[in-house]
Design a protein around this motif. Sequence first.
Motif, PDB file in Angstrom:
ATOM      1  N   VAL A  41      32.601  44.190  40.906  1.00 56.70           N
ATOM      2  CA  VAL A  41      32.288  43.543  39.986  1.00 56.70           C
ATOM      3  C   VAL A  41      33.131  42.135  39.936  1.00 56.70           C
ATOM      4  O   VAL A  41      32.827  41.041  39.864  1.00 56.70           O
ATOM      5  CB  VAL A  41      31.980  43.990  38.561  1.00 56.70           C
ATOM      6  CG1 VAL A  41      32.092  43.146  37.265  1.00 56.70           C
ATOM      7  CG2 VAL A  41      31.033  45.339  38.479  1.00 56.70           C
ATOM      8  N   PHE A  42      34.598  42.688  39.863  1.00 55.37           N
ATOM      9  CA  PHE A  42      35.509  41.640  39.791  1.00 55.37           C
ATOM     10  C   PHE A  42      35.426  40.667  40.874  1.00 55.37           C
ATOM     11  O   PHE A  42      35.724  39.433  40.877  1.00 55.37           O
ATOM     12  CB  PHE A  42      36.887  42.026  39.746  1.00 55.37           C
ATOM     13  CG  PHE A  42      37.058  42.908  38.452  1.00 55.37           C
ATOM     14  CD1 PHE A  42      36.422  42.567  36.976  1.00 55.37           C
ATOM     15  CD2 PHE A  42      38.251  43.891  38.281  1.00 55.37           C
ATOM     16  CE1 PHE A  42      36.581  43.367  35.995  1.00 55.37           C
ATOM     17  CE2 PHE A  42      38.013  44.897  37.295  1.00 55.37           C
ATOM     18  CZ  PHE A  42      37.513  44.598  35.925  1.00 55.37           C
ATOM     19  N   SER A 102      34.564  45.373  32.830  1.00 58.08           N
ATOM     20  CA  SER A 102      33.928  45.155  34.058  1.00 58.08           C
ATOM     21  C   SER A 102      32.241  45.623  33.802  1.00 58.08           C
ATOM     22  O   SER A 102      31.485  44.816  34.263  1.00 58.08           O
ATOM     23  CB  SER A 102      34.070  46.160  35.070  1.00 58.08           C
ATOM     24  OG  SER A 102      33.925  47.398  34.697  1.00 58.08           O
ATOM     25  N   LYS A 139      29.166  42.816  34.029  1.00 55.43           N
ATOM     26  CA  LYS A 139      27.855  43.237  34.626  1.00 55.43           C
ATOM     27  C   LYS A 139      26.464  43.136  33.796  1.00 55.43           C
ATOM     28  O   LYS A 139      25.598  42.597  34.258  1.00 55.43           O
ATOM     29  CB  LYS A 139      27.997  44.724  35.122  1.00 55.43           C
ATOM     30  CG  LYS A 139      26.879  45.268  35.935  1.00 55.43           C
ATOM     31  CD  LYS A 139      27.282  44.769  37.505  1.00 55.43           C
ATOM     32  CE  LYS A 139      26.119  45.221  38.433  1.00 55.43           C
ATOM     33  NZ  LYS A 139      26.298  44.732  39.939  1.00 55.43           N
ATOM     34  N   MET A 186      34.436  48.522  39.418  1.00 49.55           N
ATOM     35  CA  MET A 186      35.339  47.617  38.996  1.00 49.55           C
ATOM     36  C   MET A 186      35.723  46.388  39.877  1.00 49.55           C
ATOM     37  O   MET A 186      35.476  45.464  39.883  1.00 49.55           O
ATOM     38  CB  MET A 186      36.427  48.093  38.312  1.00 49.55           C
ATOM     39  CG  MET A 186      36.016  48.775  36.957  1.00 49.55           C
ATOM     40  SD  MET A 186      37.611  49.343  35.767  1.00 49.55           S
ATOM     41  CE  MET A 186      38.106  50.743  36.808  1.00 49.55           C
TER      42      MET A 186
END
Length: 328
Positions: free
Chosen positions: A165-166, A288, A292, A162
């Motif tokens: 991704v962030f 997340s 993606k 996560m």
Amino acid sequence: MMDLGNMVRGVASDAVAQSLVKFWEYDEGTLKLWRASSNFVYAFERNQVQYFLRISFEQDNSIDQIIAELEFMQYLQLNGFPSVTPIRSISGKLIETLKTPEGTYIAVVFSAANGINLDTDTISAKQMEEWGKSLASFHCLSKTFEPVFERRKSWLDTVQFMENVFKEHQGEQLALQELGRVTNWLQSLPTNKDVFGLIHYDFQLDNIFFEENKNQSFNVIDFDDAMYHWYVLDIVTALDDFIEDNKPHSKLLIQSFLNGYHSKMDLDRNVIAQFPQFQKYANLYKFSKILKSLDYGEINEMPSWFVELRGKLVRVAEELRQSFQKTW
């Protein structure tokens, strides 16, 4: 949820599935796409008996993680827990692979689950109770499971996923801040075997099949999200649709589920009070994975279902994004 670009390409052609199903015995002409989400699932028949071929892309699901998943499923079956059975290929393997210019595809085959799916609108209090008992039985077995081969990912692996991704999406600072708060809170919780172990993480109604004639048991499918986490998260994600519905009837159904769970495994009242915090983790993880999946490459032709699905995912992502602005 897989990359939407991969989904479009996979749905457009079943060439990979046709190549992989040949590793198993099957009846010609019976292979059909059944579901596409985090992976592709095809139904096929062998001697008029239905089976399911699941195909993952190596970048989404490693062989080591699949080995760990199958070992846990076999452990559950050996201990009498009803779930689908991994089927060996013609060469005796549980996992087969296919290398292509796009990358490596990983295939496994499972037996079909006996029973029927229940619906959130019609499920009875008694069925909710049996559902809770089934999840508690799962967790009781998880307490004593020790993998011999590979180990499934843990909640810390998902936190790292996560965070990555962030950080790739620089506008998601609120999500990153929320993740920091959730991670700090989770790190404060006990991790003994009574509260922490290998969970299913998707013990929802579309992944369990009810058999009324066999002691009202549930057959379970789709273990590919299993991870080491707190057992309570399995309860929260299973009851997601009911928790979001604030109607009195839904509250009664939730209580029936918890009564069933508590009849086989302890459930502290303090844990129930933590449901909202575990929901925050689940929302972050869902968010997340949606981000993606929306990072797809160029798509020449966008089918109508893709436009509809993308629009739905964008709306869900925005709803989740707004929830991160709320205080604890």
